[in-house]
Design a protein around this motif. Structure first.
Motif, PDB file in Angstrom:
ATOM      1  N   HIS A   2       0.828  -1.207   0.000  1.00  0.00           N
ATOM      2  CA  HIS A   2       0.000   0.000   0.000  1.00  0.00           C
ATOM      3  C   HIS A   2       0.862   1.257   0.000  1.00  0.00           C
ATOM      4  CE1 HIS A   2      -3.697   2.209   0.436  1.00  0.00           C
ATOM      5  NE2 HIS A   2      -3.208   2.852   1.468  1.00  0.00           N
ATOM      6  N   VAL A   5       2.183   2.013  -3.490  1.00  0.00           N
ATOM      7  CA  VAL A   5       1.127   2.639  -4.299  1.00  0.00           C
ATOM      8  C   VAL A   5       0.997   4.120  -3.934  1.00  0.00           C
ATOM      9  CG1 VAL A   5      -1.348   2.646  -4.847  1.00  0.00           C
ATOM     10  CG2 VAL A   5      -0.116   0.470  -4.624  1.00  0.00           C
ATOM     11  N   SER A 137      -3.372  -3.150  -2.233  1.00  0.00           N
ATOM     12  CA  SER A 137      -3.334  -1.878  -1.501  1.00  0.00           C
ATOM     13  C   SER A 137      -4.289  -1.851  -0.324  1.00  0.00           C
ATOM     14  CB  SER A 137      -3.631  -0.716  -2.452  1.00  0.00           C
ATOM     15  OG  SER A 137      -4.912  -0.850  -3.014  1.00  0.00           O
TER      16      SER A 137
END
Length: 181
Positions: A2, A5, A137
């Motif tokens: 995550h 991202v 994510s």
């Protein structure tokens, strides 16, 4: 993942925010961008204006989509970014193969000619933008991790946007002509 991202999202937002702002500062800047597209000779001269407008609209749409806190918008922003960056890389490659020496107007008023670095930069950014939406994510986000990821992306985005200027700082300064005896 995550955090990766989030870092890529911040990177892409900065790149396209700076890029679109550099073209929107004044009418002269968008005219120069249009003229640089014309000099690339990859489109008919009459298509340079509409292409410049479409590129600018896409750049604005990308960072807007990436800051909207909806996953569908973020995914669309990443994929539009990947597509646009790939098109830019292809256009620059075609122009370089023809031997064109066109200034990079990627982030506004630069006099640095487009070169292989610009193709590599765009392909790396396109790859990051294409991979980011398919990375896992989900899960809890810790404030510290969030801050580090966003700051890393912002810093990297600033370095990408300022790379040509930073390189110019370290180029040797030409010495003035030496007067004869």
């Amino acid at each position: 993942m995550h955090y990766v991202v989030l870092a890529v999202q911040s990177l892409v937002v900065v790149v396209f925010l700076v890029s679109s702002a550099g073209k929107l500062k004044s009418r002269g800047d968008i005219r120069e961008f249009t003229a640089s597209l014309r000099r690339l000779r990859i489109l008919p001269a009459s298509a340079a204006g509409p292409a410049a407008f479409c590129a600018l609209a896409a750049e604005v749409a990308i960072w807007v989509l990436l800051v909207i806190p909806v996953s569908v918008a973020r995914t669309a922003g990443f994929f539009v970014a990947a597509g646009l960056l790939t098109v830019f890389a292809a256009g620059i490659t075609l122009s370089l193969r023809r031997g064109e020496q066109v200034p990079c107007r990627c982030f506004g008023a630069s006099t640095t000619p487009l070169g292989p670095w610009h193709v590599v930069r765009n392909l790396l950014l396109a790859g990051a933008a294409a991979v980011a939406p398919v990375l896992p994510s989900g899960g809890a986000v810790r404030p510290g991790g969030l801050v580090v990821a966003v700051c890393a992306g912002l810093l990297l985005g600033a370095l990408v946007a300022l790379f040509d200027d930073l390189v110019a700082l370290f180029r040797p300064v030409p010495s003035p002509p030496h007067p004869g005896p």
